[in-house]
Design a protein around this motif. Structure first.
Motif, PDB file in Angstrom:
ATOM      1  N   ARG A  45       5.981   4.795  -9.772  1.00 17.66           N
ATOM      2  CA  ARG A  45       5.181   3.631 -10.182  1.00 17.66           C
ATOM      3  C   ARG A  45       6.043   2.366 -10.201  1.00 17.66           C
ATOM      4  NH1 ARG A  45       2.903   7.548 -13.708  1.00 17.66           N
ATOM      5  NH2 ARG A  45       4.343   6.969 -15.393  1.00 17.66           N
ATOM      6  N   HIS A  46       7.259   2.496 -10.702  1.00 22.34           N
ATOM      7  CA  HIS A  46       8.181   1.348 -10.749  1.00 22.34           C
ATOM      8  C   HIS A  46       8.498   0.859  -9.336  1.00 22.34           C
ATOM      9  CE1 HIS A  46      11.478  -1.167 -12.136  1.00 22.34           C
ATOM     10  NE2 HIS A  46      12.352  -0.481 -11.430  1.00 22.34           N
ATOM     11  N   LEU A  47       8.702   1.797  -8.414  1.00 19.18           N
ATOM     12  CA  LEU A  47       8.958   1.432  -7.017  1.00 19.18           C
ATOM     13  C   LEU A  47       7.760   0.695  -6.429  1.00 19.18           C
ATOM     14  CD1 LEU A  47      10.613   1.627  -4.380  1.00 19.18           C
ATOM     15  CD2 LEU A  47       9.642   3.908  -4.042  1.00 19.18           C
ATOM     16  N   GLY A  48       6.560   1.161  -6.729  1.00 17.12           N
ATOM     17  CA  GLY A  48       5.370   0.489  -6.237  1.00 17.12           C
ATOM     18  C   GLY A  48       5.248  -0.928  -6.773  1.00 17.12           C
ATOM     19  N   THR A 156       9.268   7.703   2.024  1.00 13.39           N
ATOM     20  CA  THR A 156       8.455   8.786   1.469  1.00 13.39           C
ATOM     21  C   THR A 156       7.951   8.419   0.079  1.00 13.39           C
ATOM     22  OG1 THR A 156       9.656  10.470   2.727  1.00 13.39           O
ATOM     23  CG2 THR A 156       8.482  11.211   0.754  1.00 13.39           C
ATOM     24  N   ALA A 157       8.846   7.915  -0.758  1.00 12.90           N
ATOM     25  CA  ALA A 157       8.451   7.529  -2.112  1.00 12.90           C
ATOM     26  C   ALA A 157       7.487   6.337  -2.099  1.00 12.90           C
ATOM     27  CB  ALA A 157       9.696   7.204  -2.936  1.00 12.90           C
ATOM     28  N   ILE A 158       7.713   5.386  -1.204  1.00 12.46           N
ATOM     29  CA  ILE A 158       6.813   4.229  -1.095  1.00 12.46           C
ATOM     30  C   ILE A 158       5.424   4.684  -0.676  1.00 12.46           C
ATOM     31  CG2 ILE A 158       6.339   2.172   0.299  1.00 12.46           C
ATOM     32  CD1 ILE A 158       9.398   1.652   0.254  1.00 12.46           C
ATOM     33  N   SER A 159       5.354   5.636   0.253  1.00 10.50           N
ATOM     34  CA  SER A 159       4.070   6.179   0.677  1.00 10.50           C
ATOM     35  C   SER A 159       3.333   6.794  -0.508  1.00 10.50           C
ATOM     36  CB  SER A 159       4.296   7.223   1.779  1.00 10.50           C
ATOM     37  OG  SER A 159       3.079   7.654   2.346  1.00 10.50           O
ATOM     38  N   GLU A 160       4.041   7.545  -1.329  1.00  9.67           N
ATOM     39  CA  GLU A 160       3.429   8.137  -2.522  1.00  9.67           C
ATOM     40  C   GLU A 160       2.968   7.064  -3.493  1.00  9.67           C
ATOM     41  OE1 GLU A 160       5.399  11.579  -4.332  1.00  9.67           O
ATOM     42  OE2 GLU A 160       6.742  11.600  -2.599  1.00  9.67           O
ATOM     43  N   SER A 161       3.733   5.985  -3.615  1.00  6.60           N
ATOM     44  CA  SER A 161       3.365   4.922  -4.558  1.00  6.60           C
ATOM     45  C   SER A 161       2.065   4.236  -4.156  1.00  6.60           C
ATOM     46  CB  SER A 161       4.496   3.890  -4.666  1.00  6.60           C
ATOM     47  OG  SER A 161       4.550   3.045  -3.527  1.00  6.60           O
ATOM     48  N   LEU A 162       1.687   4.335  -2.894  1.00  7.67           N
ATOM     49  CA  LEU A 162       0.421   3.785  -2.401  1.00  7.67           C
ATOM     50  C   LEU A 162      -0.731   4.762  -2.565  1.00  7.67           C
ATOM     51  CD1 LEU A 162       1.810   2.117   0.843  1.00  7.67           C
ATOM     52  CD2 LEU A 162       0.668   0.879  -1.012  1.00  7.67           C
ATOM     53  N   GLY A 163      -0.459   5.932  -3.161  1.00  7.65           N
ATOM     54  CA  GLY A 163      -1.486   6.946  -3.328  1.00  7.65           C
ATOM     55  C   GLY A 163      -1.682   7.813  -2.107  1.00  7.65           C
ATOM     56  N   LEU A 164      -0.731   7.757  -1.179  1.00  5.01           N
ATOM     57  CA  LEU A 164      -0.803   8.525   0.058  1.00  5.01           C
ATOM     58  C   LEU A 164       0.101   9.750  -0.015  1.00  5.01           C
ATOM     59  CD1 LEU A 164      -0.409   5.478   2.466  1.00  5.01           C
ATOM     60  CD2 LEU A 164      -2.565   6.604   1.893  1.00  5.01           C
ATOM     61  N   PRO A 285      -2.823  -1.491   9.669  1.00  7.63           N
ATOM     62  CA  PRO A 285      -2.999  -0.958   8.320  1.00  7.63           C
ATOM     63  C   PRO A 285      -3.425   0.505   8.358  1.00  7.63           C
ATOM     64  CG  PRO A 285      -3.970  -3.136   8.473  1.00  7.63           C
ATOM     65  CD  PRO A 285      -3.590  -2.742   9.865  1.00  7.63           C
ATOM     66  N   ILE A 286      -2.855   1.312   7.472  1.00 12.49           N
ATOM     67  CA  ILE A 286      -3.275   2.707   7.378  1.00 12.49           C
ATOM     68  C   ILE A 286      -4.757   2.728   7.017  1.00 12.49           C
ATOM     69  CG2 ILE A 286      -3.038   4.782   5.958  1.00 12.49           C
ATOM     70  CD1 ILE A 286      -0.040   4.344   5.992  1.00 12.49           C
ATOM     71  N   PRO A 287      -5.571   3.460   7.777  1.00 12.46           N
ATOM     72  CA  PRO A 287      -7.025   3.396   7.587  1.00 12.46           C
ATOM     73  C   PRO A 287      -7.485   3.644   6.156  1.00 12.46           C
ATOM     74  CG  PRO A 287      -6.503   4.536   9.622  1.00 12.46           C
ATOM     75  CD  PRO A 287      -5.199   4.306   8.927  1.00 12.46           C
ATOM     76  N   GLU A 288      -6.837   4.577   5.462  1.00 13.59           N
ATOM     77  CA  GLU A 288      -7.240   4.860   4.087  1.00 13.59           C
ATOM     78  C   GLU A 288      -7.096   3.624   3.196  1.00 13.59           C
ATOM     79  OE1 GLU A 288      -5.326   6.677   6.267  1.00 13.59           O
ATOM     80  OE2 GLU A 288      -4.427   8.281   5.043  1.00 13.59           O
ATOM     81  N   LEU A 289      -6.036   2.842   3.424  1.00 14.82           N
ATOM     82  CA  LEU A 289      -5.807   1.636   2.627  1.00 14.82           C
ATOM     83  C   LEU A 289      -6.752   0.513   3.040  1.00 14.82           C
ATOM     84  CD1 LEU A 289      -1.900   1.656   2.509  1.00 14.82           C
ATOM     85  CD2 LEU A 289      -3.516   2.644   0.866  1.00 14.82           C
ATOM     86  N   ALA A 290      -7.061   0.413   4.329  1.00 15.11           N
ATOM     87  CA  ALA A 290      -7.996  -0.611   4.794  1.00 15.11           C
ATOM     88  C   ALA A 290      -9.390  -0.355   4.233  1.00 15.11           C
ATOM     89  CB  ALA A 290      -8.023  -0.642   6.318  1.00 15.11           C
TER      90      ALA A 290
END
Length: 345
Positions: A45-48, A156-164, A285-290
């Motif tokens: 969460r802090h990274l996000g 990898t951690a940044i991807s997780e912070s986006l909920g992916l 943009p990653i489709p899930e985020l768009a």
């Protein structure tokens, strides 16, 4: 590495992977890699927040030996000291050539003087390196490998912070075949010339950039409309979010504007390792985020090679390279009719 004992440090969060120094977020890679579930979740969460609010942070406990950092900088310093004829073949190289040696020393552009010598080397998928000094190739190869691994772990951690899923960004950008460049910068002391700067305001064309320096400060980042001088925690790397992270996250994470200042009395050196998507990857943009965004995708699709060529072939002007992929939308007036002006979203 223990947290720095500094009276001006500000703590955020309860886990060791979630705090800040002088306001700049600090991320502990050890917690991201091996922390228990609660501490790791807090660190994610802090990274996000760091990526969303700053586009910039420091990483500690990263596993890249300080001795390797020092050897890399020493080899770069030796290259800069070589006679011109021993590096001349790289001095006429273009922006997309795999090895480039250049100087902006005392050159005037738009009324500003740039004081900088630099070495740029493409490092992945294939390492390109000057022939001299002879030991540079071995050091550069190890440095590129270790820093690439570090940035992939952060991705990898940044991807997780986006909920992916942790591998989602790597999959979207084909990071197995990522582009990597390493850059050595030498900023001679400017003396009384107060008009000299090292690099003008810009954002980086890649996904993530790692930077360390020789102990002379000069990196400034723009945060909250103000310029802040970045002072590193000993042994840390600065991590700079680039344009491709802003695109792939659909604008949730921002590419930070930054610049390099020149010290009046001391030479400053910095060394950069940058990763971007595979050169042939189409970035969007990653489709899930768009789909989650009220207005949909904020950026169009572009091949990374084309984006990089555009950014590298034009003057550095903040983050204007992103304008070629921003989606333009009409503003509706209060009466509901389209306004003639357009905004970037």
């Amino acid at each position: 590495m223990a947290r720095p004992n500094r009276p001006d440090s500000k703590e955020n969060g309860d886990g060791a992977g979630a705090y800040s120094v002088d306001g700049i977020p600090v991320v502990d890679l050890e917690v991201l890699a091996n922390g228990d579930s609660d501490r790791r979740s807090e660190a994610i969460r802090h990274l996000g927040r760091a990526c969303a609010e700053w586009g910039f942070f420091m990483v500690i406990n990263h596993g890249v030996p300080e001795s390797l950092q020092g050897a890399t900088m020493d080899a770069c310093k030796e290259l800069f000291s070589l006679p011109t004829e021993e590096k001349s073949e790289y001095m006429d190289a273009g922006p997309m050539d795999p090895v480039r040696v250049g100087t902006g020393f005392n050159s005037a552009v738009d009324g500003a003087k740039y004081w900088r010598d630099y070495l740029k080397m493409f490092a992945h998928p294939e390492l390109h390196c000057p022939a001299k000094p002879a030991y540079l190739r071995e050091i550069a190869a190890e440095y590129a490998t270790r820093t690439r691994g570090l940035m992939l772990d952060l991705t990898t951690a940044i991807s997780e912070s986006l909920g992916l899923d942790g591998g989602r960004i790597a999959e979207a950008l084909n990071l197995e075949k990522c582009f990597q460049i390493i850059v050595g910068n030498h900023y001679p002391p400017a003396g009384p010339d107060v008009g000299a700067i090292g690099l003008p305001t810009h954002s980086d064309h890649g996904l993530l950039t790692l930077l360390f320096q020789n102990g002379v400060d000069g990196l400034q980042v723009k945060h909250g409309g103000e310029w802040l001088l970045a002072k590193p925690v000993p042994g840390s790397f600065f991590v700079i979010a680039g344009d491709q992270l802003e695109i792939v996250s659909n604008g949730r994470y921002k590419a930070v504007l930054h610049r390099a200042l020149v010290d009046g009395e001391q030479a400053r050196m910095s060394f950069v390792s940058l990763i971007g998507p595979c050169l042939d990857a189409v970035v969007e943009p990653i489709p899930e985020l768009a789909r989650e965004a009220p207005q949909g995708a904020k950026f169009g699709a572009i091949k990374y090679r084309e984006y990089m060529e555009h950014q590298q072939s034009n003057k550095l002007r903040e983050n204007t390279a992103l304008d070629i992929v921003r989606v333009q939308r009409e503003i509706l007036t209060s009466e509901g009719s389209p306004n003639s002006s357009l905004i970037n979203v």
